[in-house]
Design an enzyme around this catalytic site. Structure first.
Site, short mmCIF file in Angstrom:
data_model
loop_
_atom_site.label_atom_id
_atom_site.label_comp_id
_atom_site.label_asym_id
_atom_site.label_seq_id
_atom_site.Cartn_x
_atom_site.Cartn_y
_atom_site.Cartn_z
N LYS B 28 18.67 66.16 42.29
CA LYS B 28 17.84 66.80 43.31
C LYS B 28 16.73 67.64 42.66
CE LYS B 28 20.05 68.99 46.71
NZ LYS B 28 19.87 68.61 48.13
N ARG B 98 21.23 75.33 46.88
CA ARG B 98 21.94 74.04 46.96
C ARG B 98 22.41 73.59 45.59
NH1 ARG B 98 19.89 71.10 51.85
NH2 ARG B 98 18.04 72.23 52.51
N GLY B 107 28.05 65.84 49.72
CA GLY B 107 28.98 66.64 50.51
C GLY B 107 30.10 67.28 49.73
N MET B 109 29.87 69.46 47.07
CA MET B 109 29.68 70.83 46.59
C MET B 109 28.97 71.66 47.66
SD MET B 109 28.93 70.24 42.57
CE MET B 109 27.56 69.17 42.87
N ARG B 342 15.76 60.45 46.36
CA ARG B 342 16.61 59.90 45.29
C ARG B 342 16.73 58.41 45.50
NH1 ARG B 342 22.11 62.82 47.57
NH2 ARG B 342 21.93 62.04 49.69
N HIS B 460 28.99 61.36 57.27
CA HIS B 460 29.88 61.37 56.12
C HIS B 460 30.66 60.06 55.99
CE1 HIS B 460 33.69 62.25 54.01
NE2 HIS B 460 32.88 62.94 53.20
N ARG B 631 49.21 27.94 29.68
CA ARG B 631 50.20 28.72 28.92
C ARG B 631 51.59 28.14 29.13
NH1 ARG B 631 51.08 34.92 30.40
NH2 ARG B 631 52.17 34.00 32.17
N SER B 777 43.62 33.91 22.83
CA SER B 777 43.35 34.50 24.13
C SER B 777 44.07 35.84 24.17
CB SER B 777 43.85 33.58 25.24
OG SER B 777 43.62 34.19 26.48
N THR B 780 45.72 41.12 27.46
CA THR B 780 45.64 42.57 27.38
C THR B 780 46.61 43.28 28.32
OG1 THR B 780 43.71 42.40 28.81
CG2 THR B 780 43.32 42.70 26.47
N ASP B 782 50.02 42.61 28.48
CA ASP B 782 51.15 42.91 27.61
C ASP B 782 50.73 43.76 26.43
OD1 ASP B 782 52.93 41.69 29.21
OD2 ASP B 782 53.58 40.17 27.79
N CYS B 844 42.49 37.06 28.85
CA CYS B 844 43.03 36.54 30.10
C CYS B 844 43.88 37.58 30.82
CB CYS B 844 43.83 35.26 29.86
SG CYS B 844 45.26 35.49 28.82
N TYR B 864 34.60 34.48 25.94
CA TYR B 864 34.68 34.43 27.39
C TYR B 864 35.66 35.47 27.92
CZ TYR B 864 39.11 31.89 26.85
OH TYR B 864 40.40 31.54 26.53
#
Lengths: 888, 888
Positions: B28, B98, B107, B109, B342, B460, B631, B777, B780, B782, B844, B864
Site C-alpha cells: 500500500k 492503516r 482484513g 490487520m 495494487r 470478505h 512398478r 524414479s 519422495t 517413502d 513419482c 520429469y
C-alpha cells in the site's frame, strides 16, 4: 607378457614360496614352504596357488591354459627328488592332496591321501616295503577316500563292505585284518565303484591326481565351507590352494605314528609342550576322534630322540613365527616329519596368557600383544561359569575333557536339527553327540554348549567350539548316547532333560545350575591396561587428552556399577523409560498417559518426580565423577498402556475409570508404524510437561548428590531430533527448568544438553543441529532402521534370505553398515564439527559393542563408544586395536 | 554512520518512496508513493517502514531511538502541506492509520480512521464543514474504532449504546440519528471507555496517533494474521508498514462516496471497467458487505466527470503497472481521491484470460504471461462444475453473486467451528453465513464452498474465497439465516441438509448434485502452449531434446486417458498392486499369498498372469507411443489378507480351507511397522515368482500391443531398493523372463529396467545402484517418511502442533523438504549421474504435483515430474515457471 606362475615347489631345504605368501599359497602351503626353507624336515611337494582356484571358478570349473604342462613339470621334479614315480609298479611315489586357504577352515574342505596307488603299484609297494598288509590297507583307504571325496560316492557303501568282511572273519578291529583280507576288501571296493560309477576304478595316477585336484577346488564351494565362511565372516579370499605332497606313513607299524602338538597349551595358554599322538595311525585317526590319543609326554618314553627333535623344532618354529604354533607331525619308521605348522587357535584365556607371557619373554611388544587377542576371544573370558558356592556342594555326574571354556546349562538334544528347532522356539539347549562333524555346525551355533562322548582336545567338536567361544566338554566316555536319550552309569536322561557343563573343567552336572560371571584376572588386567594405554593415547577432537573412550549403556545403578568395574568411563545411554516399568511407577505413568487434561497430567507427573529423582541419584552416585548421558522419554506412549482385556480391567479398576474409557484411550494411542510415530522429542513438543518433570528430576538429583560431596556430570540427551527447531525449543524448555532448580538450590552443576543423531534428517542437517547441541550421540539402531527402511521387529521374515543370498554381508543391526548408515554418521560428524570443532560425539546403538563398528567409529572421529556393561572390556580392546590399526 | 530513515513522505506530486520499495513500505505505502509521483490524486501522508515494525518486535515492542522525533517531523510536514493541525480546535487535520505489508493480507490487520478528533476539534470540524452531524458521526466512529482496535475494548459495548439510543428514539437506521443524538452517543461512548479503561478517552491527538501506530504494529502478530500467513505460506517479511494519511470522506453527503474498482473483471478477466461503490459511505461500509453497493456504471450517471477521471486513472495505472489493478477511491464533495492501487487478486480463469489478452495487447511478453498465473489459480480451472446435463432440468433455489468460480456440494453448516468439526469427521460441508469475517477463515478452508446472504463481489467472503480458489456465492438475499437453519422463500433447511452452489453463476440448488470437470478453453490451451514452449526448451541430461517433462501417476486406462488429454507425456508411476484389488483378482491373489508351497503359489500366479496382462494392454494402448513406468508389487502381503472374522470366514470358505488356518497365516504376516517391513523388492527376493509373473505379463502385453501396430515403451520399476545387490539380482531375474518372452514372440521391444530411489540408503549409494539401473524414479513419499522418521499414517497426532509451533514450515508430505529430503534427492542425482551421465531421472511421489517441489526437481536436474491426472496441467505450468525462473 610373463606367464603367471601357478605352482610352487618345496623340498630338500629349498622352496619357491614363503610364509608371507598365504594369500597365494594358503596358510598350509606357505608354511610348508617356510618350514622347508628353515631346515625343518618336511616331505617334499608342491602347492597349486589360490589364483588357479579363482580362475577355475571364473572359467566354469576349467583350468587356465598351460596348467596341465606346469603340473606335469612339477610332478616330474617331485618324482626326481624322491627317486620314485607315481604309479610305478615297483616303488611307487604316493602323495597326499590337501586343501589350504589363506584363513584356516578346519575340516571344511577335502583331502585325499595315498594317491598314486593302483593294482600293480600296490603289489610293488608291498614288495618294496616288505609289508603287503600296509600296501593293501593304503590302497583300500585310498579307494574309499577318492571315491567318496573326488567321485561323490557315499562312505557307507565302503563301511558296509569292510564291516561284512570283518564279520565274516569274526573280528572286530580293522587291525585284525591281514593282507589277504584287505586285498579282498579292495576287490569288493572296486566292484562297488564300478557298480556306482559305471566305470572301472582309475588306474592312471595322473588321472587320479587331476580328479583329486578337481575335488579339492570343488570343495571350496561346498555348503559346509560356504556356511563356515559366512559364520566366521571370512570374505575376500581368492579360493583354496591345493598341496600335493609326498606321503609319509604313521601307520607303518609300531615305530610309526602321527600327532598334533601345540607350542603352548591352547586351552590355558600355559607354556607347556602340549599335544597328542597315536602310534601306528594316520593323521585322520587323530582328528576324527575315533581313537582316544595318548598324551605327548608318553612319546618321550616311546622314542626320546624323536621327542627331543620335535621339541626342538617346536621351539624353533615358535621363535621363528613369534606366536604359539599348532603343529602336525608324522613319524615313519622312527623318522620325524613335519606336515604342517600354523599359528594355533586358542581359547580366550589362553590368548590373553600367551600374549602377556610373550611380552614378558620379550618375544613381542605390548602393542603386538594387543593384536594377539581378538575381541571375540576376550568375550569368552566374560562367559558365565557355574556359581562356585553352588558347585562346592555338588559332585559331577561325569567328567570329560575341558575342550572349550565357560559353563552352559540347558535342555539336552541329540541332533543338530533338534538343537536349531528348539532354539528357534526360545529354548536353551545343550547339544549332546557321540562326536560332531561339520554337518553339525548349525546345531552348535544354536546350542548353549556341546557335550561329546568320544574325541580329544583336537576333535572336531573341541576345535569348532573353541572357535565359537562356546562351552564344550569332549570325550566324556561315561556318557552313552543312544537315539534321543543318553545314559551315564545306567542313569537315563531323555531329550529335554536339564544338564549343565563346565567347559573349563570338563565337568558335567545334573539339572539347571545358576551361572555367574568370572572375575578379571591379573593377566587380563595387565593386558587390558596395555590396551587402555594405546586407546587413551589417541588424539580426538571434542574431549581433550582422554583418547578414544568406552562408556556403557545402563539404566540401573547395579548395571552402572558392573560397567564401572569393567572399565566404563561414563554412561553413554541411560534410558529413562525403563525406569517407568518398575513396580509402583508404571501405574502413575499410566495415570499420566490417560489424563484428559494438562492439570491431571501435571498431578501424575508430580507424583513421578520424586521417584525419578531417586533413580537418578542412584545412577549419579554409582558413576561419581564420570559423565552420565540421560535420554529423555523416547518410546511412544502406547507401549505403557495395557494390551489385554484383563490388564485393561485391572488398571481401570486401580485408576477408578471405566475399562471402556481406558480401552478407547489405548485405541486412540495405537499407531500403524510406531517406530515412525509419536515418540521421542515429538512427545517433548506435544507434552512439554513430561520432559520438564524429567529434567527437574535429573537436576534436583544432581544437586543433591553433588551436595553430598560427589562430583556429577549430567548430560541431558533429547532423542529423535529431525530438525534443529525441535532441539532449540526443547533446549530452551530444559534450560528454563534447570535455571529454576539451580537458583532454588543456589548451586552450580556441570551439565550439558545434547541430542541423539538417529534420524537421517538429523545427520543430513547436522551443521544446523550442532548449533544447539553440546554433544551428539549417534543412535545407530534407529539410524539403521530408517536408512535401510528395515523394522528391526519385522526383519525376521526376509533377513534370512538376504544373508543366505548374499544381499547383505552381515545383519546391519549387529555390525554397522559402513557404506550406507556409516555415510550418514560420517556426514553427521563432519557437518557437526564444521560448526563446532570440539563437539563431543559418541555412539550409543548396539553397534558400540561390535569390534568392526568400533573400528569404524574411531576412523570417523567419534570420542567414545557406549555398550552394554559386559561388553565394556571387549570394547576397550576393540577400541585399542582400532587405534593401533590406524597408526599403521 | 548514516541514520536509517524510518518514515517516508508522499504528497503534492512528490514522494520519498516508489513502487519498488514494497519490502520496506508495504504494498500500500509503495503504491501510494508511486501514484503520488505519477500525478494521481492521492491524499498526502507518510509511511512508517517495515523495518520499524521489525525493530518494534526485536526490542520487546518498543521503538528505535529517534523514532518519536522523526514522526513529529513528518507530522509537521503533513500539517504544513494540508494547512491544518491534528486536534486543532477550529479546523482539525484528520488522518487514517492503516497497516500494509509487502504481501497483501486483506482484513487481517488493523486500521483506525478519523484519528485526530477530540471534544474540541469535533465542534470545530462541525463548524468548519457546516455539518455538525458529520463531525459527531466521525468522532463516535473514531472513539469506537480506537477503543476497539487500539485499546482492545469489545465492539459490542458500543453497538449496544448505539442500539439503545436508536431504540429510545424509535428509529432503525444510524442515518436517522441527528447531530444531537450522535453527541449523546459520544458522551455514552466516552463513559463506557472510562468505565472499561479506568481513564478518560485520550484528547491528545499525538497520544492517539502513537497508540494507533502501536496497535497496527501489534496486529502483525495477532492470531488471524499469523494464521493467514501460514495458510498462504507467507514467510520472510519484516513486518507491516504503517500508513498515516490525511482523511478524505466519502460520507460527507450525497455528493460524496467511496468504492473499489478493478481495471478488468477479476472474476472472468474480461477487459471491462468493473467495480462497486456506495454514495455517502466510508470505505469500510463497502468491504464489510453490510450495504449492497451499486455497480460502477451507475457512477457515470451520478457524476460523469468523476467517472471519466476514474476511468482515465485506471488506464493510466494499468499501463503503468502492466497488470490488472485493484483500486480504492473516495469522492469527497465531488472531488476524486485514490486511496490505494495494487495488482488485483483474480480467479484462475481471469488470470489466464488477462495474461493471454495482455500478450495480445503487447502489454507483456509470453514468458511474462506464464508468471502471471499461479499454479494454484490454474488449479481452479480444473475445479468441478455441476453436470450441465443435470443442471438443464433444474431450476435454482436462489441466485446470488458469482463471487468465486467452481461448484460445490455438501451439507450446510452455519458456523466456522461447525464447518471445521464436521469436515474433521470426513463430511463435506457448505458454510452458510450472513456474511463472513476474518474469524471464519478456518471454517472456509474446511468447507467445500461458501454461501452468504449479504455482501458484494468485494465482500470478505468473496475476496477470501477467490484467494483460496473455493467456490462462493455471495449476497444471496433470498437466503435468510437464523441460528442453525436457513430459509428460502419460507422453505426451511436445517443444519446437515444438502445444497449445491455454482460460484461461477451464483446459483444455489437443492440437494447433492453430481459435479463434473471443466474442459480446456482456447485461452487456456494458448496459455499452456506458451508454458510448454518454455518447459520443453529446458536443457536436461538423460533424455535429449525433450525438456522438463510432466508424466502422470495412473493405474487404469481411464485415468491414463484423462492425463494424456491434460498433456501427460508418459506414465511415471503405474502401481500394479491396485490392480489386484479388482473384483475377481483379489481372491486369486489371496490364494497365492496363503499358499504353503512354491508350487501352489505358482498355480495361483498362473491364473493371475492373463488378468495382469490385460491390465497392461489397456495401459499400453491408452499411452501409445509414450513411456509407461510400471512398478512391481510394493505393499506388504498382509494388506491383501482379510482383517475381520467375517471376511476371514468368507475367504476361507471360497478357498476351501479352515478359517483358523487363514487366520494363522494372516497373523504370521502381521508386522509391527509394515512401512519398514517385508515389502517392495524384499518380496521380489523372497518370492521371485511374483515378480517373474508380473514381468511376463508386462512383456507379453507389450508384444501384443506392439504387434497391433502401436508403439510401446515399458519401463519396469523395482521398488524399495536399498542395496545395489537387490537390483542386480532382480534385474537378472527380470531379464531372464524378458528374454524368454521376446524369444517366444520373436519380437524386439524397447524396454528399460530401473528403480525407485525411496530408501535413504539407495540415495546414499546411488553411484553403486546406478550401475544396474536404466532410470531412477525418486519416491519422495517413502523417502520423506524415512528421512524424517515420520509415518504418514500416524503423523496426525503431532503434525498439528508441529505446524502451529513452527517446528515445520509446511507438511513435508505436501511440499518437499528441500533441506533434508531434498539433500538426499540431490545426492541421488549427483551420484547417479557421476556413473551414468545420461541416467533418466524423475519423481513419482505426491510432490510431483506441488509447484515448489517441481521447482526444486528442476533445479536438481530431474528429467520429469509425475503427478495425478488432474494435476498435470498445473504441473506443466509450474514446470514452465521453474524453467523461466532458472533463466533469471
Amino acid at each position: 607378457m610373463a606367464k603367471t606362475k601357478m605352482i610352487y615347489f618345496f623340498g630338500d631345504g629349498k622352496a619357491e614360496g614363503n610364509a608371507k605368501m598365504k594369500d597365494l599359497l594358503g596358510g598350509k602351503g606357505a608354511n610348508l614352504a617356510e618350514m622347508t626353507s628353515i631346515g625343518v624336515p618336511v616331505p617334499p611337494g608342491f602347492t597349486i596357488s589360490t589364483e588357479v582356484c579363482s580362475a577355475f571358478y571364473e572359467n566354469k570349473r576349467s583350468y587356465p591354459a598351460g596348467f596341465a604342462s606346469e603340473l606335469k613339470e612339477h610332478l616330474g621334479s617331485l618324482e626326481k627328488l624322491m627317486g620314485k614315480k607315481l604309479g610305478d609298479a615297483n616303488d611307487p611315489l604316493l602323495v597326499s592332496v590337501r586343501s589350504g586357504a589363506a584363513i584356516s577352515m578346519p575340516g571344511m574342505m577335502d583331502t585325499i591321501l595315498n594317491l598314486g596307488l593302483n593294482d600293480q603299484a600296490t603289489v610293488g609297494l608291498g614288495e618294496k616295503t616288505g609289508n603287503p598288509r600296509f600296501a593293501w590297507d593304503a590302497y583300500r583307504r585310498f579307494i574309499q577316500m577318492f571315491s567318496n571325496v573326488a567321485m561323490g560316492m557315499k562312505g557307507e557303501v565302503f563301511e558296509a563292505i569292510l564291516e561284512k568282511i570283518k564279520a565274516d572273519k569274526k573280528v572286530e578291529l580293522d587291525t585284525e585284518l591281514d593282507a589277504d583280507d584287505l586285498q579282498k576288501v579292495v576287490t569288493e571296493y572296486k566292484k562297488a565303484y564300478k557298480k556306482h560309477m559305471k566305470s572301472d576304478f582309475p588306474q592312471d595316477p595322473v588321472e587320479q591326481l587331476q580328479k583329486a585336484i578337481d575335488a579339492v577346488f570343488g570343495s571350496w564351494m561346498n555348503d559346509r565351507a560356504i556356511h563356515y565362511r559366512k559364520l566366521n565372516n571370512i570374505t575376500g579370499l581368492l579360493g583354496t590352494a591345493v598341496n600335493v605332497q609326498s606321503m609319509v606313513f604313521g601307520n607303518f607299524g609300531d615305530d610309526s605314528g602321527t600327532g598334533v602338538c601345540f607350542s603352548r597349551d591352547p586351552s590355558t595358554g600355559k607354556k607347556v609342550f602340549y599335544g597328542e599322538f597315536l602310534m601306528n595311525a594316520q593323521g585322520e585317526d587323530v582328528v576324527a576322534g575315533i581313537r582316544t590319543p595318548e598324551k605327548l609326554s608318553s612319546l618321550k618314553k616311546r622314542n626320546a630322540a624323536v621327542y627331543d627333535e620335535l621339541e626342538a623344532i617346536k621351539d624353533k618354529l615358535e621363535n621363528h613365527y613369534h606366536d604359539m604354533q599348532d603343529i602336525e607331525f608324522t613319524i615313519q619308521q622312527g623318522k620325524l616329519f613335519l606336515l604342517q605348522t600354523r599359528n594355533g587357535k586358542r581359547t580366550g584365556p589362553a590368548a590373553v596368557k600367551i600374549a602377556v607371557d610373550m611380552v614378558a619373554e620379550k618375544m613381542i611388544t605390548e602393542e603386538e600383544a594387543i593384536g594377539r587377542v581378538s575381541p571375540d576371544q576376550l568375550d569368552q573370558l566374560f562367559h558365565p561359569g557355574i556359581d562356585p558356592k553352588m558347585k562346592k556342594s555338588l559332585s559331577p555326574l561325569a567328567k570329560g575333557l575341558n575342550a572349550s571354556p565357560g559353563a552352559a546349562t540347558g535342555q539336552i538334544v541329540f541332533s543338530a536339527e533338534d538343537a536349531e528347532a528348539w532354539a528357534k522356539d526360545g529354548k536353551k539347549v545343550l547339544l549332546v553327540r557321540k562326536e560332531t562333524s561339520p554337518e553339525d555346525i548349525g546345531g552348535m551355533v544354536a546350542a548353549q554348549g556341546v557335550l561329546t562322548s568320544t574325541g580329544g582336545m583336537t576333535s572336531h567338536a573341541a576345535v569348532v567350539a573353541r572357535g565359537m567361544g562356546k562351552p564344550c566338554v569332549a570325550g566324556c566316555k561315561s556318557v552313552v548316547v543312544s537315539g534321543k536319550a543318553m545314559s551315564v552309569d545306567g542313569k537315563k536322561f531323555k531329550e529335554g532333560a536339564y544338564l549343565s557343563i563346565d567347559g573349563s573343567t570338563g565337568e558335567v552336572f545334573e539339572g539347571e545350575l545358576e551361572l555367574v560371571s568370572p572375575k578379571i584376572t591379573k593377566d587380563l588386567a595387565t593386558f587390558l591396561g596395555w590396551a587402555d594405554k594405546v586407546r587413551l593415547s589417541a588424539k580426538r577432537e571434542g574431549i581433550a587428552g582422554v583418547g578414544f573412550q568406552v562408556r556403557t549403556n545402563a539404566d540401573q545403578p547395579a548395571d552402572a556399577k558392573v560397567a564401572r568395574k569393567f572399565g566404563a568411563e561414563g554412561i553413554g545411554l541411560c534410558r529413562t523409560e525403563h525406569m517407568f516399568f518398575d513396580e509402583g511407577k508404571l501405574e502413575i505413568f499410566q495415570e499420566m498417559i490417560i489424563s484428559e487434561t494438562a492439570e491431571a497430567r501435571a498431578d501424575a507427573l508430580k507424583k513421578l518426580l520424586p521417584l525419578q529423582k531417586k533413580d537418578f541419584k542412584g545412577i549419579f552416585t554409582a558413576m561419581e565423577g564420570l559423565p552420565v548421558t540421560i535420554r529423555l522419554l523416547d518410546p511412544p506412549l502406547h507401549e505403557f498402556v495395557p494390551k489385554t482385556a484383563a490388564e485393561v480391567k485391572e488398571l481401570a479398576a486401580k485408576l477408578g475409570i471405566k475399562p471402556a474409557q481406558l480401552k478407547a484411550k489405548a485405541e486412540a494411542l495405537k499407531e500403524l508404524n510406531p517406530m515412525l510415530g509419536h515418540r521421542g522429542c515429538r512427545l517433548g513438543i506435544t507434552y512439554p510437561e513430561i520432559y520438564d518433570m524429567q529434567v527437574e528430576a535429573i537436576m534436583t538429583a544432581a544437586c543433591e548428590v553433588q551436595k553430598s560431596g560427589k562430583k556429577v556430570h549430567p548430560e541431558i540427551m533429547i532423542p529423535l531430533i529431525g530438525t534443529v527447531k525441535e532441539l532449540q525449543m526443547l533446549r530452551a524448555n530444559a534450560e528454563a527448568v534447570i535455571e529454576k532448580v539451580l537458583s532454588q538450590k543456589k548451586m552450580k552443576v556441570d551439565y550439558k544438553i545434547g541430542t541423539m543423531i538417529e534420524i537421517p534428517r538429523a545427520a543430513l542437517t547436522a551443521d544446523k543441529v550442532a548449533a544447539s547441541a553440546d554433544f551428539f550421540s549417534f543412535g545407530t539402531n534407529d539410524l539403521t532402521q530408517m536408512t535401510f527402511g528395515y523394522s528391526r521387529d519385522d526383519i525376521g521374515s526376509f533377513i534370512g534370505d538376504y544373508l543366505d543370498q548374499g544381499v547383505l554381508p552381515r545383519d546391519p543391526f549387529q555390525s554397522l553398515d559402513t557404506e550406507g548408515v556409516g555415510q550418514l554418521v560420517s556426514m553427521g560428524v563432519e557437518k557437526g564439527r564444521s560448526v563446532k570443532g570440539d563437539l563431543k560425539m559418541g555412539i550409543c546403538g548396539e553397534h558400540g559393542g561390535d569390534p568392526d563398528s568400533i573400528d569404524f567409529c574411531y576412523r570417523t572421529g567419534l570420542n567414545y563408544v557406549s555398550c552394554s556393561p559386559y561388553r565394556v572390556p571387549i570394547a576397550r580392546l576393540a577400541a585399542a586395536q582400532a587405534v593401533a590399526r590406524s597408526k599403521k
